[in-house]
Design a protein around this motif. Structure first.
Motif, mmCIF file in Angstrom:
data_model
loop_
_atom_site.group_PDB
_atom_site.id
_atom_site.type_symbol
_atom_site.label_atom_id
_atom_site.label_comp_id
_atom_site.label_asym_id
_atom_site.label_seq_id
_atom_site.Cartn_x
_atom_site.Cartn_y
_atom_site.Cartn_z
ATOM 1 N N ALA A 15 0.811 -1.217 0.000
ATOM 2 C CA ALA A 15 0.000 0.000 0.000
ATOM 3 C C ALA A 15 0.847 1.271 0.000
ATOM 4 C CB ALA A 15 -0.923 0.009 1.223
ATOM 5 N N GLY A 16 2.182 1.106 0.082
ATOM 6 C CA GLY A 16 3.065 2.245 -0.041
ATOM 7 C C GLY A 16 3.122 3.135 1.188
ATOM 8 N N HIS A 17 2.950 2.572 2.370
ATOM 9 C CA HIS A 17 2.880 3.401 3.568
ATOM 10 C C HIS A 17 4.249 3.854 4.063
ATOM 11 C CE1 HIS A 17 -1.360 2.976 3.830
ATOM 12 N NE2 HIS A 17 -1.321 1.688 4.029
ATOM 13 N N ARG A 18 5.335 3.188 3.653
ATOM 14 C CA ARG A 18 6.643 3.649 4.081
ATOM 15 C C ARG A 18 7.688 3.217 3.057
ATOM 16 N NH1 ARG A 18 7.828 1.134 9.751
ATOM 17 N NH2 ARG A 18 5.560 0.988 9.897
ATOM 18 N N MET A 19 8.730 4.032 2.921
ATOM 19 C CA MET A 19 9.811 3.711 2.008
ATOM 20 C C MET A 19 10.896 2.962 2.767
ATOM 21 S SD MET A 19 9.030 4.902 -1.029
ATOM 22 C CE MET A 19 7.317 4.455 -0.707
ATOM 23 N N SER A 20 11.427 1.921 2.176
ATOM 24 C CA SER A 20 12.415 1.081 2.810
ATOM 25 C C SER A 20 13.481 0.704 1.794
ATOM 26 C CB SER A 20 11.755 -0.198 3.351
ATOM 27 O OG SER A 20 10.651 0.113 4.176
ATOM 28 N N ILE A 21 14.541 0.098 2.277
ATOM 29 C CA ILE A 21 15.534 -0.510 1.403
ATOM 30 C C ILE A 21 15.023 -1.908 1.054
ATOM 31 C CG2 ILE A 21 17.913 -1.303 1.199
ATOM 32 C CD1 ILE A 21 17.606 1.732 1.316
ATOM 33 N N VAL A 22 14.925 -2.189 -0.229
ATOM 34 C CA VAL A 22 14.325 -3.441 -0.696
ATOM 35 C C VAL A 22 15.289 -4.140 -1.644
ATOM 36 C CG1 VAL A 22 12.380 -4.481 -1.942
ATOM 37 C CG2 VAL A 22 12.006 -2.471 -0.470
ATOM 38 N N GLU A 23 15.413 -5.442 -1.499
ATOM 39 C CA GLU A 23 16.140 -6.265 -2.467
ATOM 40 C C GLU A 23 15.134 -7.068 -3.278
ATOM 41 O OE1 GLU A 23 18.813 -8.841 -0.432
ATOM 42 O OE2 GLU A 23 19.989 -7.223 0.463
ATOM 43 N N LEU A 24 15.235 -6.964 -4.610
ATOM 44 C CA LEU A 24 14.524 -7.877 -5.497
ATOM 45 C C LEU A 24 15.546 -8.903 -5.954
ATOM 46 C CD1 LEU A 24 12.035 -8.717 -7.198
ATOM 47 C CD2 LEU A 24 12.928 -7.236 -9.008
ATOM 48 N N LEU A 113 19.074 -3.574 -5.770
ATOM 49 C CA LEU A 113 18.921 -2.844 -4.515
ATOM 50 C C LEU A 113 18.051 -1.627 -4.795
ATOM 51 C CD1 LEU A 113 19.864 -2.846 -1.543
ATOM 52 C CD2 LEU A 113 21.751 -1.362 -2.253
ATOM 53 N N LEU A 114 16.938 -1.539 -4.083
ATOM 54 C CA LEU A 114 15.897 -0.570 -4.405
ATOM 55 C C LEU A 114 15.486 0.217 -3.179
ATOM 56 C CD1 LEU A 114 13.671 -3.171 -6.311
ATOM 57 C CD2 LEU A 114 15.217 -1.516 -7.394
ATOM 58 N N ARG A 115 14.755 1.298 -3.419
ATOM 59 C CA ARG A 115 14.060 2.015 -2.360
ATOM 60 C C ARG A 115 12.582 2.054 -2.729
ATOM 61 N NH1 ARG A 115 15.165 4.978 2.016
ATOM 62 N NH2 ARG A 115 17.416 4.815 1.628
ATOM 63 N N GLY A 116 11.750 1.606 -1.821
ATOM 64 C CA GLY A 116 10.323 1.563 -2.093
ATOM 65 C C GLY A 116 9.577 0.966 -0.926
ATOM 66 N N PRO A 117 8.295 0.643 -1.124
ATOM 67 C CA PRO A 117 7.454 0.188 -0.021
ATOM 68 C C PRO A 117 7.516 -1.307 0.258
ATOM 69 C CG PRO A 117 6.120 0.463 -1.966
ATOM 70 C CD PRO A 117 7.506 0.941 -2.335
ATOM 71 N N GLY A 118 8.267 -2.074 -0.570
ATOM 72 C CA GLY A 118 8.166 -3.522 -0.458
ATOM 73 C C GLY A 118 6.889 -4.019 -1.108
ATOM 74 N N GLY A 152 -1.045 1.091 -5.047
ATOM 75 C CA GLY A 152 -1.086 -0.358 -5.155
ATOM 76 C C GLY A 152 -0.042 -0.956 -6.069
ATOM 77 N N HIS A 153 0.567 -0.139 -6.933
ATOM 78 C CA HIS A 153 1.621 -0.641 -7.822
ATOM 79 C C HIS A 153 2.958 -0.799 -7.101
ATOM 80 C CE1 HIS A 153 -1.162 0.768 -11.058
ATOM 81 N NE2 HIS A 153 -0.705 -0.308 -11.645
ATOM 82 N N ALA A 154 3.082 -0.271 -5.895
ATOM 83 C CA ALA A 154 4.312 -0.425 -5.093
ATOM 84 C C ALA A 154 5.547 -0.067 -5.918
ATOM 85 C CB ALA A 154 4.409 -1.851 -4.546
ATOM 86 N N LEU A 155 5.607 1.175 -6.356
ATOM 87 C CA LEU A 155 6.713 1.617 -7.200
ATOM 88 C C LEU A 155 8.018 1.665 -6.409
ATOM 89 C CD1 LEU A 155 7.764 2.835 -9.885
ATOM 90 C CD2 LEU A 155 7.077 5.087 -8.993
ATOM 91 N N HIS A 156 9.085 1.102 -7.001
ATOM 92 C CA HIS A 156 10.423 1.099 -6.426
ATOM 93 C C HIS A 156 11.404 1.749 -7.401
ATOM 94 C CE1 HIS A 156 8.392 -2.081 -4.183
ATOM 95 N NE2 HIS A 156 9.366 -2.040 -3.290
ATOM 96 N N ARG A 157 12.446 2.375 -6.838
ATOM 97 C CA ARG A 157 13.512 2.987 -7.617
ATOM 98 C C ARG A 157 14.852 2.439 -7.145
ATOM 99 N NH1 ARG A 157 11.737 8.300 -9.606
ATOM 100 N NH2 ARG A 157 9.524 8.532 -9.118
ATOM 101 N N THR A 158 15.844 2.500 -8.005
ATOM 102 C CA THR A 158 17.179 2.059 -7.618
ATOM 103 C C THR A 158 17.680 2.833 -6.399
ATOM 104 O OG1 THR A 158 17.783 1.406 -9.871
ATOM 105 C CG2 THR A 158 19.584 1.905 -8.367
#
Length: 203
Positions: A15-24, A113-118, A152-158
């Protein structure tokens, strides 16, 4: 470790409630090894990572490649990432099961390695689309995202911070945008993943 953060991100990340460090993470496996790895992963590695403060997100079978396993995990910041990964990969769960896991894999270094909501799919979801996009112009992409991509698309950026756990490589030298779910076609190079969520072990 902040276990409340771990649980909250797993439940609300899409739902995009917080930005985090995310690994895909995308693993190429030996033929026939995907189901044994999934069984081990769900039984041991989900709770094992959560115990050290890692938020384990969606886990998926790539529907177009029977030898590929895709998953996400998240951390509140880079310092937390380093501490949590050190704790897990020097801990008893990984020590006991690492050889079995590694023997299923041809390659485990395809990691963004991304930044986004997970992202964790809703229970009962049978198929998820993930788009990996390499925009040539950040401003134009931001305009596209404002028109076509919602929370709802949970957009992530590098995330361009230096990898502070070099024992596990990540892809560098690229700037990507990743989102989940259907959206209008984009005018930039993309790769679309068609994914089947793995049913949680305890469901």
């Amino acid at each position: 470790m902040d276990d409340n953060w771990t649980m909250d991100l797993t439940r609300t990340g899409q739902a995009g409630h917080r930005m985090s460090i995310v690994e895909l993470r995308q693993y190429t496996l030996h033929p026939g090894a995907r189901e044994p790895l999934i069984e081990l992963f769900e039984r041991e590695f989900v709770t094992g990572q959560q115990a050290v403060g890692i938020a384990v997100g969606g886990r998926f079978r790539d529907l177009d490649d029977p030898d590929r396993f895709v998953w996400l995990r998240a951390f509140p910041d880079m310092a937390h990432r380093r501490r949590a990964l050190e704790a897990f990969y020097s801990g008893p769960v990984w020590r006991e099961h690492r050889d079995t896991a590694n023997n299923t894999m041809v390659d485990s270094d395809d990691v963004l390695l991304l930044r986004g909501p997970g992202f964790t799919p809703k229970p009962g979801t049978s198929e998820v689309f993930a788009t990996v996009c390499h925009p040539t112009d950040a401003a134009s992409f931001d305009a596209y995202a404002a028109r076509h991509l919602g929370p709802g698309h949970a957009l992530h950026r590098t995330e361009h911070a230096e990898n502070n756990f070099p024992r596990l490589p990540v892809r560098t030298g690229e700037d990507v945008r990743i989102w989940f779910g259907q959206a209008e076609p984009v005018p930039w190079p993309t790769r679309r993943l068609r994914l089947e969520p793995v049913k949680p072990w305890n469901s």
